[in-house]
Every structure is written in structure tokens, then in C-alpha cells.
Design a protein around this motif. Structure first.
Motif, mmCIF file in Angstrom:
data_model
loop_
_atom_site.group_PDB
_atom_site.id
_atom_site.type_symbol
_atom_site.label_atom_id
_atom_site.label_comp_id
_atom_site.label_asym_id
_atom_site.label_seq_id
_atom_site.Cartn_x
_atom_site.Cartn_y
_atom_site.Cartn_z
ATOM 1 N N GLN A 14 -18.417 -0.374 -24.926
ATOM 2 C CA GLN A 14 -18.808 -1.157 -25.816
ATOM 3 C C GLN A 14 -20.360 -1.515 -25.989
ATOM 4 N N ALA A 15 -20.898 -1.928 -24.650
ATOM 5 C CA ALA A 15 -22.330 -2.155 -24.802
ATOM 6 C C ALA A 15 -23.035 -1.227 -24.818
ATOM 7 N N LEU A 16 -22.753 0.086 -23.904
ATOM 8 C CA LEU A 16 -23.389 1.297 -23.982
ATOM 9 C C LEU A 16 -23.206 1.870 -25.353
ATOM 10 N N LEU A 17 -22.398 1.819 -26.287
ATOM 11 C CA LEU A 17 -22.358 2.188 -27.409
ATOM 12 C C LEU A 17 -23.316 1.498 -28.350
ATOM 13 N N ARG A 18 -23.374 0.146 -28.187
ATOM 14 C CA ARG A 18 -24.633 -0.524 -28.925
ATOM 15 C C ARG A 18 -25.776 -0.137 -28.514
ATOM 16 N N GLU A 19 -25.985 0.173 -27.492
ATOM 17 C CA GLU A 19 -27.409 0.537 -26.759
ATOM 18 C C GLU A 19 -27.872 2.023 -27.278
ATOM 19 N N ALA A 20 -26.749 2.796 -27.372
ATOM 20 C CA ALA A 20 -27.023 4.174 -27.788
ATOM 21 C C ALA A 20 -27.457 3.999 -29.543
ATOM 22 N N GLN A 21 -26.691 3.422 -30.213
ATOM 23 C CA GLN A 21 -26.923 3.131 -31.467
ATOM 24 C C GLN A 21 -28.221 2.767 -31.916
ATOM 25 N N ALA A 22 -28.448 1.683 -31.106
ATOM 26 C CA ALA A 22 -29.961 1.091 -31.285
ATOM 27 C C ALA A 22 -31.146 1.898 -30.835
ATOM 28 N N GLU A 23 -30.872 2.763 -29.817
ATOM 29 C CA GLU A 23 -32.138 3.461 -29.453
ATOM 30 C C GLU A 23 -32.203 4.624 -30.468
ATOM 31 N N ILE A 24 -31.180 5.394 -30.860
ATOM 32 C CA ILE A 24 -31.084 6.386 -31.819
ATOM 33 C C ILE A 24 -31.810 6.055 -33.257
ATOM 34 N N ARG A 25 -31.341 4.852 -33.703
ATOM 35 C CA ARG A 25 -31.867 4.444 -34.921
ATOM 36 C C ARG A 25 -33.063 3.899 -34.985
ATOM 37 N N GLU A 26 -33.682 3.617 -33.764
ATOM 38 C CA GLU A 26 -34.986 3.014 -33.628
ATOM 39 C C GLU A 26 -35.912 4.257 -33.653
ATOM 40 N N THR A 113 -17.662 21.668 -15.728
ATOM 41 C CA THR A 113 -18.360 20.660 -16.538
ATOM 42 C C THR A 113 -17.857 19.307 -16.512
ATOM 43 N N PRO A 114 -17.705 18.839 -15.432
ATOM 44 C CA PRO A 114 -17.107 17.434 -15.368
ATOM 45 C C PRO A 114 -18.172 16.177 -16.250
ATOM 46 N N ARG A 115 -17.398 15.490 -17.066
ATOM 47 C CA ARG A 115 -18.327 14.689 -17.898
ATOM 48 C C ARG A 115 -17.851 13.314 -17.860
ATOM 49 N N LEU A 116 -18.858 12.359 -17.915
ATOM 50 C CA LEU A 116 -18.502 10.962 -17.960
ATOM 51 C C LEU A 116 -18.325 10.362 -19.129
ATOM 52 N N ALA A 117 -17.718 9.225 -19.150
ATOM 53 C CA ALA A 117 -17.631 8.505 -20.559
ATOM 54 C C ALA A 117 -18.861 8.410 -21.141
ATOM 55 N N GLU A 118 -19.919 7.877 -20.239
ATOM 56 C CA GLU A 118 -21.334 7.521 -20.722
ATOM 57 C C GLU A 118 -21.752 9.095 -21.490
ATOM 58 N N ASP A 119 -21.565 10.175 -21.120
ATOM 59 C CA ASP A 119 -22.075 11.475 -21.531
ATOM 60 C C ASP A 119 -21.501 11.380 -23.016
ATOM 61 N N TRP A 122 -23.043 8.861 -25.719
ATOM 62 C CA TRP A 122 -24.324 9.263 -26.089
ATOM 63 C C TRP A 122 -24.366 10.631 -26.799
ATOM 64 N N ASN A 123 -23.509 11.505 -26.221
ATOM 65 C CA ASN A 123 -23.487 12.823 -27.247
ATOM 66 C C ASN A 123 -22.938 12.534 -28.528
ATOM 67 N N THR A 124 -21.968 11.627 -28.688
ATOM 68 C CA THR A 124 -21.199 11.638 -29.816
ATOM 69 C C THR A 124 -22.077 10.602 -31.104
ATOM 70 N N VAL A 125 -22.726 9.865 -30.418
ATOM 71 C CA VAL A 125 -23.601 8.659 -31.272
ATOM 72 C C VAL A 125 -24.807 9.385 -31.750
ATOM 73 N N SER A 126 -25.661 10.156 -30.623
ATOM 74 C CA SER A 126 -26.676 10.782 -31.120
ATOM 75 C C SER A 126 -26.488 11.998 -32.043
ATOM 76 N N VAL A 127 -25.763 12.967 -31.736
ATOM 77 C CA VAL A 127 -25.329 13.855 -33.055
ATOM 78 C C VAL A 127 -24.869 13.261 -34.375
ATOM 79 N N ALA A 128 -23.926 12.400 -34.282
ATOM 80 C CA ALA A 128 -23.388 11.778 -35.487
ATOM 81 C C ALA A 128 -24.693 10.976 -36.496
#
Length: 285
Positions: A14-26, A113-119, A122-128
Motif C-alpha cells: 500500500q505504501a509502494l502504491l502511494r509512493e508511485a502515485q505521488a511520484e508520477i503525479r508530481e 519474464t518473472p515479475r515482482l509485485a513492485e513491477d 509501478w507499471n499499472t500506476v504509471s500507465v494509468a
């Protein structure tokens, strides 16, 4: 429920999601600060050092700590090497990954292509967030691909759930499960406004509808096409007749997606384009 919602079950994610949202919107709509890309490359570099291909051992030089100079001097990894020993280049094992794909589209030798939850987050939030201004709140989205064994299907589905958009996945080449007749029936009911589609599937489906005399009617609800694969933008003609049912190459995007964002790993770029309406003469109307 999509993978994005399922993997957000811990405070850390959840914290990672908020971090991605904040960085992308900034950083959206402006040039990021000077060290932005260096920080991103440094994080990718650290992950690469955890692989057998770039880390210490195996009678090879460790790529060492990150610097822009080392990055510029790093030799190009031949695709053949990646294909021959793919897991040497993976930072985690398939067991440690949150998801596991084998990419290359529909042709060629697959690449694990193994992918982490982190990937995924970040992919979903940045594209969305990049697509948000282009997709209205009342969109009806169809994800139309040859198969569900592709990362882009999960990406677009996750983006739609993140943006709270109605969407449906359809794989017409999965004979006995979807099929062209069922796809046509779904289209009449759902009336999609945005279609994420592989060019080959778009070509086949529009040709079939043109032969059945249904292309005008079923294309009337569609405002946008987003074509995956290779960094190309395609437009679909919406007029009658076989010539107007072609999917044509509109332009190459010079190595970048026409639609901002895109996956950070193999799986294709996505280029949003409005379909040209054509008159009976077959010219843009």
C-alpha cells in the motif's frame, strides 16, 4: 478482481502504491528533476547486479556500483544471449516472482519474464496516470488480443480497474472459448468505446465484419483504438467494403509510444489513435 487489487494486501505494498502515485503525479506534464533518470537507472542497475549475468562470479567482471559513465560504457547484451540463457538475466527465480510471463508476442522464441509485485504496481500506476486524461469516466473498454498469455492483457485490465472503467477481455483465437461469433454478439451488447487490440486481430475482425456487412454498425460506438506491438500506431477504417476494412499503418512513433506511458518490460507499446471515419468513396470523411 484484478491482480493489482489482490497484491495490495500488505501495508508495504500500500505504501509502494502511494509512493508511485505521488511520484508520477508530481512529475506528470513537466520535465523531471535532473537526477530523476539517474535514480531510476541506479535502481535498475542494483537489481541487475543480483543476476548471474551482471553480478560477481562465473568468471566475469562484476558491473560494479552504478554511475552514468559505467552505464554509457556498458556493452550491449545480444538478444541471442538472452534467448539462450534467459534465467541468467532474471533478478528473481520464477518461484520468487509475483507473476511469470513468457513474452515475444505470437512469434519467436519466448523469453521468461518473472515479475515482482513492485513491477506490477509501478507499471499499472504509471500507465494509468498517463492515460487518465485520455479516457473518460464512462468508457467501455475491450481488450482484444490473440491470447491471454501476454503481459499487456493484465496491464490494460489492471489500468482499467485502477481507473474504475468497465472492461472485458476477449481472445477470439481461443477457439471454443471466445470465437468470432461470440465476439460479435458481445460487441452488440457491450458497445465498446475504446479497444485495446493487436493489429492482426483488428485486421481479422474488421475484415470479417465487412464481409458480413456489419462493420459500419459495430464500429459506430468506437472512439479510440490502442494498438499494441512494436511501437507502431495503427488506424482502422470504419467505412464499408473490403478496402475500408483494412487496418493500415499510420506512422511509426520513432521508438516511443504515441500514448504516454507503456510497460517497463517486454510486452509491447500502446499507441492511442482515433479511427478515421470514411465516406462511401472510401476517403476520410
Amino acid at each position: 478482481m484484478s491482480e493489482v487489487r489482490v497484491i495490495l494486501h500488505t501495508d508495504k505494498r500500500q505504501a509502494l502504491l502511494r509512493e508511485a502515485q505521488a511520484e508520477i503525479r508530481e512529475n506528470q506534464g513537466r520535465i523531471p528533476a535532473g537526477d530523476f533518470y539517474a535514480r531510476k537507472l541506479s535502481a535498475a542497475w542494483r537489481r541487475a547486479r543480483g543476476t548471474r549475468a551482471y553480478g560477481p562470479g562465473e568468471d566475469q567482471d562484476d558491473i560494479g556500483e552504478f554511475s552514468l559513465e559505467r552505464f554509457r560504457d556498458l556493452p550491449v547484451t545480444p538478444r541471442e544471449s538472452l534467448k539462450a540463457q534467459p534465467l541468467r538475466y532474471a533478478a528473481v527465480t520464477p518461484t520468487e516472482a509475483s507473476e511469470y510471463y513468457e513474452t515475444t508476442g505470437t512469434t519467436g522464441q519466448p523469453t521468461p519474464t518473472p515479475r515482482l509485485a513492485e513491477d506490477t504496481i509501478w507499471n499499472t500506476v504509471s500507465v494509468a496516470e498517463a492515460w487518465r486524461p485520455l479516457l473518460g469516466a464512462d468508457e467501455r473498454v475491450v481488450i482484444l488480443l490473440p491470447s491471454d498469455v501476454v503481459p499487456v492483457a493484465d496491464l490494460v485490465s489492471g489500468v482499467c480497474e485502477y481507473l474504475d472503467l468497465a472492461h472485458i477481455r476477449a481472445y477470439p483465437f481461443a477457439t471454443g472459448i471466445t470465437g468470432w461469433d461470440r465476439l460479435e454478439a458481445m460487441w452488440r451488447t457491450f458497445r465498446p468505446t475504446t479497444v485495446f487490440v493487436a493489429p492482426g486481430v483488428a485486421l481479422q475482425f474488421t475484415r470479417l465484419l465487412a464481409q458480413r456487412g456489419q462493420l459500419d454498425e459495430l464500429s459506430s460506438s468506437v472512439d479510440r483504438l490502442a494498438c499494441s506491438g512494436g511501437g507502431y500506431t495503427y488506424t482502422a477504417a470504419a467505412g464499408p467494403g473490403p478496402s475500408a476494412a483494412r487496418v493500415g499503418l499510420a506512422r511509426r512513433t520513432q521508438g516511443r509510444p504515441a500514448l504516454p506511458g507503456g510497460e517497463a518490460s517486454p510486452g509491447g507499446r500502446h499507441c492511442l489513435h482515433r479511427p478515421h471515419r470514411r465516406t462511401r468513396a472510401g476517403r476520410p470523411g
